[in-house]
Design an enzyme around this catalytic site. Structure first.
Site, PDB file in Angstrom:
ATOM      1  N   PRO A 121      -6.195  -2.136   5.012  1.00 12.44           N
ATOM      2  CA  PRO A 121      -6.564  -1.032   5.914  1.00 12.44           C
ATOM      3  C   PRO A 121      -7.537  -0.006   5.322  1.00 12.44           C
ATOM      4  CG  PRO A 121      -4.350  -0.675   5.049  1.00 12.44           C
ATOM      5  CD  PRO A 121      -4.789  -2.027   4.567  1.00 12.44           C
ATOM      6  N   GLY A 145     -10.814   1.039   2.325  1.00  9.63           N
ATOM      7  CA  GLY A 145     -11.918   0.484   1.560  1.00  9.63           C
ATOM      8  C   GLY A 145     -11.413   0.069   0.187  1.00  9.63           C
ATOM      9  N   GLY A 146     -10.760   1.011  -0.454  1.00 15.94           N
ATOM     10  CA  GLY A 146     -10.223   0.716  -1.772  1.00 15.94           C
ATOM     11  C   GLY A 146      -9.011   1.567  -2.057  1.00 15.94           C
ATOM     12  N   MET A 147      -8.201   1.115  -2.993  1.00  6.46           N
ATOM     13  CA  MET A 147      -7.014   1.865  -3.420  1.00  6.46           C
ATOM     14  C   MET A 147      -6.928   1.742  -4.931  1.00  6.46           C
ATOM     15  SD  MET A 147      -4.436   3.737  -2.690  1.00  6.46           S
ATOM     16  CE  MET A 147      -3.494   4.400  -4.062  1.00  6.46           C
ATOM     17  N   GLU A 148      -6.845   2.918  -5.569  1.00  6.81           N
ATOM     18  CA  GLU A 148      -6.995   2.995  -7.022  1.00  6.81           C
ATOM     19  C   GLU A 148      -5.743   2.620  -7.796  1.00  6.81           C
ATOM     20  OE1 GLU A 148      -6.880   5.448  -4.761  1.00  6.81           O
ATOM     21  OE2 GLU A 148      -5.950   7.271  -5.554  1.00  6.81           O
ATOM     22  N   ASP A 183      -0.189  11.583   5.376  1.00  2.00           N
ATOM     23  CA  ASP A 183      -1.373  10.805   5.763  1.00  2.00           C
ATOM     24  C   ASP A 183      -2.286  11.605   6.698  1.00  2.00           C
ATOM     25  OD1 ASP A 183      -0.713   8.654   4.166  1.00  2.00           O
ATOM     26  OD2 ASP A 183       0.129   7.442   5.778  1.00  2.00           O
ATOM     27  N   HIS A 206     -16.011   4.822  -7.087  1.00  2.00           N
ATOM     28  CA  HIS A 206     -14.981   5.749  -6.605  1.00  2.00           C
ATOM     29  C   HIS A 206     -13.602   5.384  -7.151  1.00  2.00           C
ATOM     30  CE1 HIS A 206     -13.180   8.529  -3.587  1.00  2.00           C
ATOM     31  NE2 HIS A 206     -12.174   7.673  -3.691  1.00  2.00           N
ATOM     32  N   GLU A 207     -13.200   4.146  -6.957  1.00  4.60           N
ATOM     33  CA  GLU A 207     -11.844   3.767  -7.385  1.00  4.60           C
ATOM     34  C   GLU A 207     -11.717   3.806  -8.905  1.00  4.60           C
ATOM     35  OE1 GLU A 207      -9.964   4.017  -4.998  1.00  4.60           O
ATOM     36  OE2 GLU A 207     -11.319   3.587  -3.334  1.00  4.60           O
ATOM     37  N   TYR A 263     -12.166  15.184   0.465  1.00  6.73           N
ATOM     38  CA  TYR A 263     -13.197  14.377  -0.193  1.00  6.73           C
ATOM     39  C   TYR A 263     -14.502  15.162  -0.346  1.00  6.73           C
ATOM     40  CZ  TYR A 263     -10.422  10.088   0.528  1.00  6.73           C
ATOM     41  OH  TYR A 263      -9.449   9.136   0.492  1.00  6.73           O
ATOM     42  N   GLN A 270       0.384   4.592  -1.196  1.00  5.19           N
ATOM     43  CA  GLN A 270      -0.084   5.944  -0.909  1.00  5.19           C
ATOM     44  C   GLN A 270      -0.101   6.164   0.600  1.00  5.19           C
ATOM     45  OE1 GLN A 270      -4.088   6.944  -2.220  1.00  5.19           O
ATOM     46  NE2 GLN A 270      -3.591   9.107  -2.419  1.00  5.19           N
ATOM     47  N   HIS A 309     -11.059   7.293 -10.154  1.00  8.19           N
ATOM     48  CA  HIS A 309      -9.659   7.727 -10.040  1.00  8.19           C
ATOM     49  C   HIS A 309      -8.865   7.462 -11.326  1.00  8.19           C
ATOM     50  CE1 HIS A 309      -9.002   9.244  -6.021  1.00  8.19           C
ATOM     51  NE2 HIS A 309      -9.473   8.155  -5.424  1.00  8.19           N
ATOM     52  N   LYS A 367     -11.331   2.575   8.741  1.00  2.75           N
ATOM     53  CA  LYS A 367     -12.551   3.369   8.867  1.00  2.75           C
ATOM     54  C   LYS A 367     -13.645   2.636   9.650  1.00  2.75           C
ATOM     55  CE  LYS A 367     -16.147   4.004   6.118  1.00  2.75           C
ATOM     56  NZ  LYS A 367     -16.940   4.063   4.885  1.00  2.75           N
ATOM     57  N   ARG A 427     -10.011  -2.898   8.348  1.00  5.87           N
ATOM     58  CA  ARG A 427     -10.259  -1.662   7.604  1.00  5.87           C
ATOM     59  C   ARG A 427     -10.413  -0.518   8.599  1.00  5.87           C
ATOM     60  NH1 ARG A 427     -15.505  -0.654   3.719  1.00  5.87           N
ATOM     61  NH2 ARG A 427     -15.089   1.526   3.240  1.00  5.87           N
ATOM     62  N   GLN A 479       0.892  -1.165   0.000  1.00  7.51           N
ATOM     63  CA  GLN A 479       0.000   0.000   0.000  1.00  7.51           C
ATOM     64  C   GLN A 479       0.927   1.211   0.000  1.00  7.51           C
ATOM     65  OE1 GLN A 479      -3.228   1.043  -0.254  1.00  7.51           O
ATOM     66  NE2 GLN A 479      -2.401   3.086   0.082  1.00  7.51           N
ATOM     67  N   GLU A 501      -9.118  13.556  -4.587  1.00  7.93           N
ATOM     68  CA  GLU A 501     -10.271  12.963  -3.899  1.00  7.93           C
ATOM     69  C   GLU A 501     -11.577  13.748  -4.086  1.00  7.93           C
ATOM     70  OE1 GLU A 501     -10.161   9.994  -3.010  1.00  7.93           O
ATOM     71  OE2 GLU A 501      -8.005   9.634  -2.820  1.00  7.93           O
TER      72      GLU A 501
HETATM   73  N1  BES Z   1      -6.824   6.812  -2.544  1.00  9.71           N
HETATM   74  C1  BES Z   1      -7.754   6.547  -1.499  1.00  9.71           C
HETATM   75  C2  BES Z   1      -7.151   5.794  -0.345  1.00  9.71           C
HETATM   76  C3  BES Z   1      -5.975   6.473   0.320  1.00  9.71           C
HETATM   77  C4  BES Z   1      -5.907   7.851   0.478  1.00  9.71           C
HETATM   78  C5  BES Z   1      -4.943   5.703   0.818  1.00  9.71           C
HETATM   79  C6  BES Z   1      -4.799   8.433   1.096  1.00  9.71           C
HETATM   80  C7  BES Z   1      -3.851   6.291   1.443  1.00  9.71           C
HETATM   81  C8  BES Z   1      -3.782   7.665   1.575  1.00  9.71           C
HETATM   82  C9  BES Z   1      -8.970   5.775  -2.021  1.00  9.71           C
HETATM   83  O1  BES Z   1      -9.361   6.142  -3.298  1.00  9.71           O
HETATM   84  C10 BES Z   1     -10.130   6.080  -1.108  1.00  9.71           C
HETATM   85  O2  BES Z   1     -10.489   7.218  -1.021  1.00  9.71           O
HETATM   86  N2  BES Z   1     -10.692   5.066  -0.460  1.00  9.71           N
HETATM   87  C11 BES Z   1     -11.813   5.206   0.439  1.00  9.71           C
HETATM   88  C12 BES Z   1     -13.066   4.669  -0.170  1.00  9.71           C
HETATM   89  C13 BES Z   1     -13.893   5.630  -0.919  1.00  9.71           C
HETATM   90  C14 BES Z   1     -15.182   4.978  -1.377  1.00  9.71           C
HETATM   91  C15 BES Z   1     -14.166   6.939  -0.222  1.00  9.71           C
HETATM   92  C16 BES Z   1     -11.554   4.365   1.665  1.00  9.71           C
HETATM   93  O3  BES Z   1     -10.654   3.514   1.621  1.00  9.71           O
HETATM   94  O4  BES Z   1     -12.257   4.522   2.646  1.00  9.71           O
HETATM   95 ZN    ZN Z   2     -10.202   8.089  -3.437  1.00 12.72          ZN
END
Ligand code: BES
Ligand code: ZN
Length: 569
Positions: A234, A236-239, A341, A263-264, A349, A109, A267, A525, A523, A107, A286
Site C-alpha cells: 500500500p 511507496g516504501g517502508m523503512e 494514520d 528516502h527510506e 513531510y 507503522q 530513515h 498514493k 499503492r 506493515q 518524515e
Molecule cells: N514511513 C513512511 C511510510 C508510512 C508512514 C507508513 C506512516 C505508515 C504510516 C515511508 O518512509 C514513506 O514516507 N513512504 C513514502 C515514500 C516517500 C518517498 C515519500 C510513500 O510510501 O509514499
Molecule cells: Zn518516510
C-alpha cells in the site's frame, strides 16, 4: 498459515520493571485470539497466569492485561491473528509476479504491529528481538533483522535483531524470494522474475549510503537490503530497519523514481536511529527524512534534480494546506482521540522539510551539517519528542544568536497552522521551461510534435502533465496521446498523472488502461486520487464502483479503509 490467513505462535516478552511495585503489564492487541499467558523468572520454568482482554476500541484495539508476580521477568503469550488483521496482507499466487506461490507481508507503522504481535505498541518503547518463523517449504521468510540470504528453504528461519527498535519497525515477509547483491553491504530481495530488474534499478544504493555516511555519520545497522513486494503493497516504501520494503511501481527501468530509496535509506538516521516518541512527533521522522533525501539526491545526482523535486513538492504542499483544516496544518499536530494514520499528510513531510531547510539556510550548510551529525549521535537509538528536539536546537544551534531565534520563529513553524512567510523558496529553470512549453501547446501556438521534449526527465514529464489546463478537448487529448503515448506509459507516476487527466476529460481510449491500473496496483498514493477524481461525476462513480468491486479483494486493508471512504461512504 496461508490457507487460513492466520499467524499462529507465541510471543515471549522480556520485561523491564520500571516501577518496582507494578503488578500488571498491559499489552496492545487488535483482533488477536489469546490462548494462554505464562510467566517465567528465568526463561526455563513457565507457569500460567490469569489475563484479561479488555473491550476493543475501534482505533486502539483491546488491552491485554497480564497479572505479574513480583519475580517474573518474562511473559509468554500464545495467540493467533485474525484473517483480517490490519497489519498483514495475504496474497494469492495470482497476485504475485510468479503466479505460483502465495505471499504474505506485514506493515506495522503506525499502530498495526499489535494486530500480529501482542506488545507495547508505541514508538516510545524500543526492543531487540529474535524470531523463529515456520513457512511452507519452497518459500523464504525475511524480517527487519540480520538476514542470511543463503538460508536453506527448509521451512524454518531464524532471525536476530540486536539493535533496539520501536514496534512499528518490526516486519516480516514470506514468499518465493530470490536475492541479488548490489554492493558489499547492500542487496535486493524480490520474486525471481523481478530481481534482475530490481537490482538494475537500485544500482545506486551503495553510492547513496556512502554519501549519507559522509554527511551524517556511520550507518549503524550493518547491512542495508531492499525487499520488492508484489504490487498490492500500500505504500511507496517502508523503512523497516536493515530491510526497506518497496513497491514494485518504482521499478521504472530508468532509475527515475529512486528518490524513494534515498528516502527510506535516510530513515536509517532520521526515524530508525532517532525516533519520534509519539505520533504527534511524526514530523521528526518524515520532515528530517525528506530533508536528508534531498541532500542524498543532490550528492548523487546533482542540484538540478533536487531543485525539480523541491519545486514540485512546494506545489503539492500548497494544495495539501488548502485542503486541510487548520489544526492538521500544524507540525506538532494534536492527534488525541484519532487514528495516528490520520497524521500521515504532506505536512510532516514537506512543511517539516522546509523548516529544516530554513535552519540550514539561516546558519549555513556547514554548521547545520555539523549540528545534524551531532544530533544523530546524541539521540542514537532513542525516541524523542518535539520538545526534546527544540531544547537540543536551542542549546546547540540558536543559543548564542537572539536575532536568529527571533527571525526563525520556531513556535510559528511547529505550533501554528499555515506556512510561515520565511519559508524557503525553490526555483527550477528546467520546470519553468516545461511550463512555457505546456502553455504554448495549450494555447495552440505549437503542435504536440513540435514541442522540445528531447531530453526531458520523468520529473519534467510529470510537470508537463500537471501544467495542463483543467479541461482539454478530445482532439487535444488524442494529439497528446498520439505523439507521446501516455496511455501506454510504463512509468507508474506518468501513467497516474495521465489517467487523472483522462478521467477529468472523459477520454475513452484510456478506459481500459485505467481499469488494469486500478486492479493491478495497490499503492494508495497512486490509486486513491483516481477514485477521488472518478466519483466527481455520476457516470464516473458508477465506473469507480464497478472497478472497485473487482479490485478491492486485492487491496491491502490500509488501502481498502481509505478507498471505502471514497467509493462506499
Ligand atoms: N514511513 C513512511 C511510510 C508510512 C508512514 C507508513 C506512516 C505508515 C504510516 C515511508 O518512509 C514513506 O514516507 N513512504 C513514502 C515514500 C516517500 C518517498 C515519500 C510513500 O510510501 O509514499
Ligand atoms: Zn518516510
Amino acid at each position: 498459515m496461508f490457507d487460513s490467513h492466520v499467524l499462529e505462535g507465541t510471543a515471549t516478552l522480556h520485561i523491564e520493571r520500571v516501577r518496582e511495585e507494578a503488578s500488571v503489564v498491559r499489552l496492545d492487541t487488535r483482533g488477536l485470539s489469546i490462548a494462554t499467558v505464562e510467566l517465567s523468572d528465568d526463561g526455563r520454568d513457565w507457569r500460567e497466569t490469569p489475563f484479561r482482554l479488555g473491550t476493543a476500541d475501534s482505533i486502539l484495539g483491546a488491552a491485554l492485561e497480564v497479572t505479574l508476580s513480583r519475580t517474573a521477568t518474562q511473559v509468554r503469550v500464545a495467540y493467533t491473528t485474525s484473517p483480517g488483521a490490519s497489519g498483514v496482507q495475504w496474497l494469492e499466487p495470482a497476485q504475485t509476479a510468479g503466479k505460483v506461490h502465495p505471499f504474505m507481508f506485514t506493515q506495522s507503522q503506525a499502530i498495526h504491529a499489535r494486530s500480529w504481535i501482542p506488545l507495547q505498541d508505541t514508538p516510545g518503547v524500543r526492543v531487540t528481538y529474535s524470531a523463529t518463523v515456520r513457512t511452507p517449504s519452497a518459500l523464504r521468510a525475511v524480517m527487519s533483522a540480520a538476514l542470511d540470504a543463503e538460508a536453506p528453504l527448509d521451512g524454518e528461519f531464524q532471525f536476530e535483531m540486536r539493535q533496539p527498535i520501536p514496534s512499528y519497525l518490526i516486519a516480516l515477509a514470506v514468499g518465493d524470494l530470490a536475492f541479488r547483491p548490489l554492493g558489499a553491504r547492500t542487496g535486493v530481495y524480490a520474486e525471481p522474475s523481478v530481481v534482475e530488474s530490481a537490482a538494475a534499478e537500485f544500482d545506486d544504493t551503495e553510492a547513496m549510503m556512502t554519501a549519507t555516511e559522509r554527511l551524517y555519520g556511520p550507518y549503524r545497522w550493518e547491512r542495508y537490503d531492499l525487499l520488492v513486494l508484489p504490487p498490492s503493497f500500500p505504500f511507496g516504501g517502508m523503512e523497516n530497519p536493515r530491510l526497506t520494503f518497496a513497491t514494485p511501481t518504482v521499478i521504472a527501468g530508468d532509475k527515475s523514481l529512486v528518490a524513494l530509496v534515498a528516502h527510506e535509506l535516510a530513515h536509517s538516521w532520521s526515524g530508525n536511529l532517532v525516533t519520534n516518541a509519539t505520533w504527534r512527533d511524526f514530523w521528526l521522522n518524515e520532515g528530517f527524512t525528506v530533508y536528508l533525501e534531498r541532500r542524498i539526491l543532490e550528492a548523487v545526482f546533482g542540484r538540478g534534480r533536487v531543485d525539480m523535486e523541491a519545486t514540485l513538492d512546494r506545489q503539492v504542499l500548497a494544495e495539501e494546506l488548502a485542503r486541510l483544516e487548520a489544526p492538521d496544518q500544524i507540525l506538532h499536530v494534536d492527534l488525541s482521540g484519532r487514528d495516528p494514520d490520520d497524521g500521515m499528510t504532506q505536512v510532516p513531510y514537506l512543511k517539516g522539510e522546509l523548516f529544516l531547510r530554513l535552519l540550514e539556510e539561516s546558519v549555513g550548510r556547514d554548521r547545520f551539517d555539523t549540528f545534524l551529525r551531532a544530533y544523530f549521535e546524541h539521540f542514537a537509538f532513542r525516541s524523542i519528542t518535539t520538545d526534546d528536539f527544540v531544547a537540543y536546537l536551542d542549546e546547540h544551534l540558536l543559543s548564542d544568536d537572539a536575532g536568529l531565534t527571533e527571525t526563525l520563529d520556531v513556535d510559528a513553524w511547529l505550533e501554528q497552522p499555515g506556512l510561515p512567510a520565511n519559508a524557503p523558496r525553490s526555483e527550477s529553470d528546467a520546470l519553468s521551461r516545461v511550463e512555457q512549453q505546456a502553455d504554448r501547446w495549450a494555447s495552440g501556438e505549437v503542435a504536440a510534435a513540435a514541442l522540445e521534449t528531447g531530453d526531458w526527465t520523468i520529473q519534467e514529464w510529470l510537470h508537463f502533465l500537471k501544467s495542463m489546463p483543467e479541461r482539454l478537448a478530445t482532439p487535444q487529448m488524442t494529439a497528446l496521446d498520439e505523439v507521446f503515448g501516455f496511455t501506454a506509459a510504463g512509468n507508474s507516476e506518468v501513467a497516474h498523472q495521465w489517467l487523472l487527466i483522462a478521467i477529468r476529460n472523459q477520454y475513452e481510449p484510456a478506459d481500459a488502461r485505467l481499469e488494469t491500473y486500478l486492479i493491478g496496483i495497490g499503492r494508495r498514493k497512486l490509486i486513491k486520487p483516481l477514485y477521488d477524481e472518478l466519483v466527481k461525476t455520476p457516470e464516473g462513480r458508477a465506473r469507480a464502483e464497478a472497478i472497485y468491486e473487482c479490485a478491492r479483494p486485492g487491496y491491502h486493508p490500509i488501502a481498502v479503509s481509505s478507498i471505502d471512504e471514497v467509493v462506499r461512504p
